[in-house]
Design an enzyme around this catalytic site. Structure first.
Site, PDB file in Angstrom:
ATOM      1  N   GLY A 152      -1.405  -7.035  -0.111  1.00 24.66           N
ATOM      2  CA  GLY A 152      -0.737  -7.877  -1.261  1.00 24.66           C
ATOM      3  C   GLY A 152       0.539  -8.079  -0.965  1.00 24.66           C
ATOM      4  O   GLY A 152       1.286  -9.075  -1.005  1.00 24.66           O
TER       5      GLY A 152
ATOM      6  N   LEU B 103      -1.207  -4.648  -3.663  1.00 21.91           N
ATOM      7  CA  LEU B 103      -1.774  -4.604  -5.284  1.00 21.91           C
ATOM      8  C   LEU B 103      -1.590  -2.922  -5.479  1.00 21.91           C
ATOM      9  O   LEU B 103      -2.133  -1.951  -4.601  1.00 21.91           O
ATOM     10  CB  LEU B 103      -3.211  -5.095  -5.324  1.00 21.91           C
ATOM     11  CG  LEU B 103      -3.397  -6.420  -5.053  1.00 21.91           C
ATOM     12  CD1 LEU B 103      -4.482  -6.995  -5.858  1.00 21.91           C
ATOM     13  CD2 LEU B 103      -1.934  -7.192  -5.493  1.00 21.91           C
TER      14      LEU B 103
ATOM     15  N   ASN C 119      -6.053  -5.931   4.835  1.00 28.09           N
ATOM     16  CA  ASN C 119      -7.011  -5.084   5.207  1.00 28.09           C
ATOM     17  C   ASN C 119      -7.657  -4.586   4.137  1.00 28.09           C
ATOM     18  O   ASN C 119      -8.423  -3.576   4.296  1.00 28.09           O
ATOM     19  CB  ASN C 119      -5.998  -3.568   5.503  1.00 28.09           C
ATOM     20  CG  ASN C 119      -5.193  -3.330   4.377  1.00 28.09           C
ATOM     21  OD1 ASN C 119      -4.928  -4.204   3.734  1.00 28.09           O
ATOM     22  ND2 ASN C 119      -5.027  -2.031   4.212  1.00 28.09           N
ATOM     23  N   GLU C 120      -8.105  -5.463   3.139  1.00 32.72           N
ATOM     24  CA  GLU C 120      -8.869  -5.307   1.868  1.00 32.72           C
ATOM     25  C   GLU C 120     -10.538  -4.757   2.264  1.00 32.72           C
ATOM     26  O   GLU C 120     -10.810  -4.053   1.677  1.00 32.72           O
ATOM     27  CB  GLU C 120      -9.385  -6.600   1.456  1.00 32.72           C
ATOM     28  CG  GLU C 120      -8.231  -6.869   0.291  1.00 32.72           C
ATOM     29  CD  GLU C 120      -6.922  -7.553   1.048  1.00 32.72           C
ATOM     30  OE1 GLU C 120      -6.574  -7.660   2.406  1.00 32.72           O
ATOM     31  OE2 GLU C 120      -6.085  -8.278   0.355  1.00 32.72           O
TER      32      GLU C 120
HETATM   33  C1  LIG Z   1     -17.046 -11.794  -5.813  1.00 34.54           C
HETATM   34  C2  LIG Z   1     -15.765 -11.565  -5.097  1.00 34.54           C
HETATM   35  C3  LIG Z   1     -14.432 -11.756  -5.998  1.00 34.54           C
HETATM   36  C4  LIG Z   1     -13.386 -11.622  -5.434  1.00 34.54           C
HETATM   37  C5  LIG Z   1     -12.945 -10.402  -5.343  1.00 34.54           C
HETATM   38  C6  LIG Z   1     -11.520  -9.907  -5.000  1.00 34.54           C
HETATM   39  C7  LIG Z   1     -11.211  -8.801  -5.016  1.00 34.54           C
HETATM   40  C8  LIG Z   1      -9.675  -8.298  -4.420  1.00 34.54           C
HETATM   41  C9  LIG Z   1      -9.329  -7.251  -4.824  1.00 34.54           C
HETATM   42  C10 LIG Z   1      -8.131  -6.817  -4.552  1.00 34.54           C
HETATM   43  C11 LIG Z   1      -7.455  -7.102  -3.568  1.00 34.54           C
HETATM   44  C12 LIG Z   1      -6.360  -6.214  -3.125  1.00 34.54           C
HETATM   45  C13 LIG Z   1      -5.354  -6.584  -2.282  1.00 34.54           C
HETATM   46  C14 LIG Z   1      -4.462  -5.085  -2.066  1.00 34.54           C
HETATM   47  O1  LIG Z   1      -3.214  -5.336  -1.940  1.00 34.54           O
HETATM   48  S1  LIG Z   1      -5.099  -3.601  -2.330  1.00 34.54           S
HETATM   49  C15 LIG Z   1      -3.691  -2.382  -1.724  1.00 34.54           C
HETATM   50  C16 LIG Z   1      -3.964  -2.203  -0.323  1.00 34.54           C
HETATM   51  N1  LIG Z   1      -2.772  -1.679   0.182  1.00 34.54           N
HETATM   52  C17 LIG Z   1      -3.105  -0.449   1.093  1.00 34.54           C
HETATM   53  O2  LIG Z   1      -3.934  -0.482   1.753  1.00 34.54           O
HETATM   54  C18 LIG Z   1      -1.660   0.150   1.486  1.00 34.54           C
HETATM   55  C19 LIG Z   1      -1.835   1.771   1.220  1.00 34.54           C
HETATM   56  N2  LIG Z   1      -0.479   2.227   1.568  1.00 34.54           N
HETATM   57  C20 LIG Z   1      -0.249   2.779   2.679  1.00 34.54           C
HETATM   58  O3  LIG Z   1      -0.615   2.360   3.541  1.00 34.54           O
HETATM   59  C21 LIG Z   1       1.129   3.398   2.552  1.00 34.54           C
HETATM   60  O4  LIG Z   1       1.507   4.008   1.551  1.00 34.54           O
HETATM   61  C22 LIG Z   1       2.299   2.694   3.361  1.00 34.54           C
HETATM   62  C23 LIG Z   1       2.578   1.047   2.507  1.00 34.54           C
HETATM   63  C24 LIG Z   1       2.017   2.259   4.730  1.00 34.54           C
HETATM   64  C25 LIG Z   1       3.586   3.468   3.247  1.00 34.54           C
HETATM   65  O5  LIG Z   1       3.524   4.779   3.796  1.00 34.54           O
HETATM   66  P1  LIG Z   1       4.247   6.011   3.354  1.00 34.54           P
HETATM   67  O6  LIG Z   1       5.990   5.394   3.371  1.00 34.54           O
HETATM   68  O7  LIG Z   1       3.863   7.036   4.378  1.00 34.54           O
HETATM   69  O8  LIG Z   1       3.973   6.117   1.853  1.00 34.54           O
HETATM   70  P2  LIG Z   1       2.634   6.926   1.253  1.00 34.54           P
HETATM   71  O9  LIG Z   1       1.473   6.494   2.000  1.00 34.54           O
HETATM   72  O10 LIG Z   1       3.142   8.576   1.317  1.00 34.54           O
HETATM   73  O11 LIG Z   1       2.546   6.641  -0.261  1.00 34.54           O
HETATM   74  C26 LIG Z   1       3.659   7.006  -1.181  1.00 34.54           C
HETATM   75  C27 LIG Z   1       2.972   7.068  -2.543  1.00 34.54           C
HETATM   76  O12 LIG Z   1       2.663   5.803  -3.012  1.00 34.54           O
HETATM   77  C28 LIG Z   1       1.128   5.868  -2.999  1.00 34.54           C
HETATM   78  N3  LIG Z   1       0.783   4.605  -2.876  1.00 34.54           N
HETATM   79  C29 LIG Z   1       0.545   3.743  -1.664  1.00 34.54           C
HETATM   80  N4  LIG Z   1       0.190   2.679  -1.449  1.00 34.54           N
HETATM   81  C30 LIG Z   1      -0.323   2.380  -2.930  1.00 34.54           C
HETATM   82  C31 LIG Z   1      -0.701   1.414  -3.409  1.00 34.54           C
HETATM   83  N5  LIG Z   1      -1.177   0.208  -2.767  1.00 34.54           N
HETATM   84  N6  LIG Z   1      -0.818   1.301  -4.956  1.00 34.54           N
HETATM   85  C32 LIG Z   1      -0.719   2.574  -5.449  1.00 34.54           C
HETATM   86  N7  LIG Z   1      -0.376   3.562  -5.022  1.00 34.54           N
HETATM   87  C33 LIG Z   1       0.015   3.601  -3.793  1.00 34.54           C
HETATM   88  C34 LIG Z   1       0.732   6.987  -2.390  1.00 34.54           C
HETATM   89  O13 LIG Z   1      -0.699   7.369  -2.757  1.00 34.54           O
HETATM   90  C35 LIG Z   1       1.704   7.904  -2.549  1.00 34.54           C
HETATM   91  O14 LIG Z   1       1.585   8.559  -3.846  1.00 34.54           O
HETATM   92  P3  LIG Z   1       1.464   9.969  -4.216  1.00 34.54           P
HETATM   93  O15 LIG Z   1       3.154  10.274  -3.974  1.00 34.54           O
HETATM   94  O16 LIG Z   1       1.213  10.376  -5.444  1.00 34.54           O
HETATM   95  O17 LIG Z   1       0.852  10.712  -3.169  1.00 34.54           O
END
Ligand SMILES: CCCCCCCC/C=C\C=C\CC(=O)SCCNC(=O)CCNC(=O)[C@H](O)C(C)(C)COP(=O)(O)OP(=O)(O)OC[C@H]1O[C@@H](n2cnc3c(N)ncnc32)[C@H](O)[C@@H]1OP(=O)(O)O
Length: 305
Positions: free
Chosen positions: A156, A111, A180-181
């Site tokens: 996601g 997400l 990993n939420e």
């Molecule tokens: C009562 C209860 C009711 C129920 C409640 C339910 C609640 C549930 C709510 C939400 C559920 C959420 C599920 C999700 O999917 S949350 C997202 C989780 N994702 C992550 O943890 C992944 C994070 N990202 C990474 O680990 C890495 O970016 C990776 C994918 C491994 C890629 O690595 P790499 O190639 O080294 O790239 P960078 O890390 O340098 O990232 C590049 C830029 O992209 C931005 N980024 C990364 N991930 C996200 C993201 N998920 N969303 C937005 N932006 C993201 C990162 O910050 C870099 O940005 P910038 O260039 O500006 O620095």
């Protein structure tokens, strides 16, 4: 727009849903009149963030996410994915879709955290509806869906892969997959927890969900989160071979069996979609949750620098 599960899309998509899609042709022949990319297999259709490469001869379309840098699931990407899937599903030329990434090293980062931080309840409502819609559409698709996971696949990203019938992961130790939420300070909604349990079992899910485990390929294979781990340059060809195996089964019998296996899980969400949205919105609006997400996002940004 009229979708089976009744979700509402952003105003621009509601007014002109196909305005999100940009049709192109490869020029070998004219597209079928009014068709969705079927016919001669020469036609490319897709949108800004979803590239669809149809092969009418095999009845398989390869759908590539292209929302650089990390295919985070923005409202736009979610919407375009739902529309593209619907378009392929409605074209009887196609019996299977391979989902993969057009971005290097990342299948999907999950997400889009910028959609979950600092927005208003109306936005969170619209966003969560779109998340539900994509999950329902993929999980209940009558097509065979194979995930060709050619990059990191957290949260996601894993959810999309879990909704597929089969998962092939590239053998690269950096390509972790899992939910990993909890590490972000949030919880997994019940319907995604159910999907995890259906795939890897209760005990493994209990551990992995609480710990927010992201599995490297060998462990993902061992726990049953993916079906095959293959060298990176063989992910797509292996996904195509898997697809052929699934398409060798008569559609009606396979589809009925898929429905039988998945209906109870999907029905649990369908029965309480609105309540699930309300839970999500009130959860995500909490100050403590907003703070956790902002800290996580900031760490991600700093890690890069
Ligand atoms: C009562 C209860 C009711 C129920 C409640 C339910 C609640 C549930 C709510 C939400 C559920 C959420 C599920 C999700 O999917 S949350 C997202 C989780 N994702 C992550 O943890 C992944 C994070 N990202 C990474 O680990 C890495 O970016 C990776 C994918 C491994 C890629 O690595 P790499 O190639 O080294 O790239 P960078 O890390 O340098 O990232 C590049 C830029 O992209 C931005 N980024 C990364 N991930 C996200 C993201 N998920 N969303 C937005 N932006 C993201 C990162 O910050 C870099 O940005 P910038 O260039 O500006 O620095």
């Amino acid at each position: 727009m009229a979708l089976a599960s009744g979700v509402r899309f952003p105003a621009r998509a509601l007014l002109r849903p196909w305005s999100l899609l940009r049709d192109t042709t490869l020029g070998r022949s004219e597209p079928a009149a009014g068709g969705g990319g079927g016919g001669d297999g020469a036609r490319l259709f897709g949108s800004q963030r979803v590239l669809v490469e149809p092969d009418a001869a095999s009845g398989v379309a390869v759908m590539k996410f292209r929302n650089p840098p990390v295919n985070s699931l923005s409202l736009e990407l979610l919407t375009e994915l739902v529309i593209s899937l619907e378009k392929v599903e409605n074209d009887k030329t196609f019996r299977g879709v391979i989902l993969t990434s057009a971005c290097p090293r990342v299948f999907s980062a999950g997400l889009d955290l910028t959609e979950l931080c600092g927005r208003n309840p109306a936005h969170y409502t619209e966003y969560w509806k779109a998340v539900q819609e994509l999950w329902l559409r993929t999980y209940l698709s009558s097509l065979v869906l194979v995930a060709a996971i050619n990059g990191a696949c957290p949260a996601g990203g894993c959810i999309i892969a879990l909704a597929c019938d089969c998962r092939v992961l590239a053998d690269n130790p950096k390509y972790h997959i899992g939910l990993n939420e909890t590490l972000l300070g949030i919880t997994t909604p019940f319907w995604l927890k159910d999907t995890y349990v259906n795939t890897i079992g209760h005990r493994a899910s209990e551990q992995a969900l609480q710990l927010g485990s992201l599995f490297p390929p060998s462990e993902a294979l061992q726990v049953g989160l993916v079906d095959q781990v293959v060298p990176e340059d063989q992910v797509l060809s292996t996904a195509l071979s898997e697809m052929a195996r699934w398409l060798a089964v008569p559609d009606h019998a396979r589809q009925l069996t898929k429905t039988m296996m998945r209906k109870a899980t999907a029905d649990r969400l369908l029965r309480q979609r609105d309540a699930d949205i309300q839970n999500f919105v009130s959860f995500i609006c909490r100050d403590s949750i907003q703070k956790s997400l902002q800290v996580y996002l900031e760490k991600l940004r700093q890690r890069k620098g």
